[in-house]
Enzyme design. Structure first.
Site: not given
Length: 413
Positions: A217, A285, A295, A313-315, A347, A351
């Site tokens: 990103n 995500d 390649k 994984p959702d840290i 959120k 979370k």
């Protein structure tokens, strides 16, 4: 109102150049934050802004003449500089910088700069060719060696039609530099967060597709790194887990460099226990289920390869839901493009974190990779809407909120 600027006395020296118009906004914002502003308007600066406009906004007399007998009788030019807490030169032209580097005192502005025993902050502004000239860079090195603080210049379009570095820093950036100066004075030697261990994530993650391609990103890591710097300055023991960025390691911070979300989670778990965890990284995500070892080649006439994505994984959620070694304060970030506060509130609940710092990262805001940020701090006690600020100022303000949290917790113990 900014506590850092409350009752501070700023002596603003306005040099010449089209950027002088920005000093009007700078004066207004400084006064809004509780500072008093006296202005020295150079003869070149007076070609772009008037004493009337400057004096009206500052609420004080405007000084310009070294040999004004009335001014000298009322307040000598030596006292004028020493009465201030900080001298700010904005815009600092190539001519002013050259005179400062040479120690000249040819008018009121340069005389004050030579006579002062206070810190000086300059905001350079000039044509890109003038900024890049060897003489200007030589003067800049001398000024920095003399202890002069610098903010900017920025890169962008010039009034002359050219493009490049030389644009004066925006008023918000100059104010952030001023606040940082006074914050350093306030916490110099005090280190109010000494004994607090902080874990911070920053930057993007790169999720490999094959050895040369990856998913990522636009995060620059500037906000996370600024937070690490602010907490370290206040005495915290800081571990920064950073994805790939072009930023230097913050001074006094233990930096762990990682590439992927899984590596970032592992590094965070290894850094525990911690008193506060701030998840400022823009973690991808998803990742491809299996990254190719060679390649992926584009074959003539063949369809594009299909990528199967799996969830990373959702840290933030992982740290928030720990039953062992959970940080006392877990802070997440919510980068949104619509319904910013609404999504951030949801959120925080989803979370399980204590605070959420929400910001609008729509393309038109320029937040991703930019220098400025507008955030909303969502806590269990409510919502704070912060104004547009440089990312370093956002970091300083968040650090003060964290300090207040631990002071309040200590008082209850």
């Amino acid at each position: 109102m900014s506590e850092a600027l409350q009752n501070r006395r700023i002596l603003l020296i306005v040099g010449g150049g089209i950027a002088a118009y920005k000093c009007l906004e700078l004066i207004r914002r400084l006064r809004d934050r509780g500072a008093s502003v006296r202005v020295v308007l150079t003869s070149a600066g007076a070609e772009f802004v008037t004493p009337l406009s400057v004096g009206t906004l500052s609420g004080d007399k405007v000084y310009s003449d070294l040999f004004d007998l009335t001014d000298t009788a009322a307040i000598g030019h030596i006292e004028l500089s020493r009465d201030a807490d900080l001298l700010v030169v904005a815009p600092a032209t190539a001519d002013l910088m050259a005179k400062m580097a040479a120690g000249l005192a040819s008018d009121l502005a340069t005389t004050l700069l030579l006579a002062t025993d206070k810190k000086v902050l300059i905001a350079p502004a000039m044509n890109v060719r003038m900024w890049e000239h060897r003489a200007t860079q030589r003067n800049l090195e001398q000024l920095m060696a003399d202890g002069i603080h610098i903010v900017g210049p920025n890169e962008g379009d010039m009034a002359c039609g050219e493009y490049g570095p030389g644009r004066m820093a925006e008023p918000a950036e100059i104010i952030a530099a001023i606040e940082a100066h006074f914050s350093e004075l306030e916490f110099s030697g005090a280190q109010p967060l000494k004994g607090i261990k902080a874990l911070i994530t920053s930057g993007p993650t790169h999720e490999p597709i094959d050895p040369v391609r990856y998913l990522a990103n636009r995060s620059s890591g500037k906000q996370g790194h600024a937070i690490a710097t602010a907490l370290a300055r206040m005495g915290a023991d800081v571990t920064l887990v950073s994805g790939p960025t072009n930023l230097a390691n913050p001074a006094g911070v233990n930096v762990k460099r990682v590439e992927t979300a899984r590596e970032m989670l592992t590094a965070c778990e290894a850094a525990l226990p911690a008193d506060v965890a701030i998840c400022a990284a823009a973690v991808a995500d998803w990742r491809v289920d299996v990254d190719a070892t060679q390649k992926i080649k584009k074959e003539p006439g063949a369809e594009a390869p299909a990528l199967k994505l799996v969830e990373n994984p959702d840290i933030l959620a992982t740290l928030s839901r720990l039953t062992k070694n959970r940080p006392s304060l877990v802070v997440g970030f919510a980068a949104e493009t619509e319904k910013v506060v609404e999504h951030a509130v949801a959120k925080r609940k989803r979370k399980g974190c204590d605070w959420i710092v929400a910001n609008d990262v729509s393309p038109e805001t320029g937040v991703m990779g930019g220098e400025l940020n507008t955030v909303h701090l969502i806590t269990g006690e409510g919502q704070e809407d912060w104004p547009l600020l440089p990312k370093q100022a956002v970091a300083e303000r968040l650090a003060r909120s964290i300090l207040a949290h631990f002071e309040k917790k200590k008082a209850k113990a």
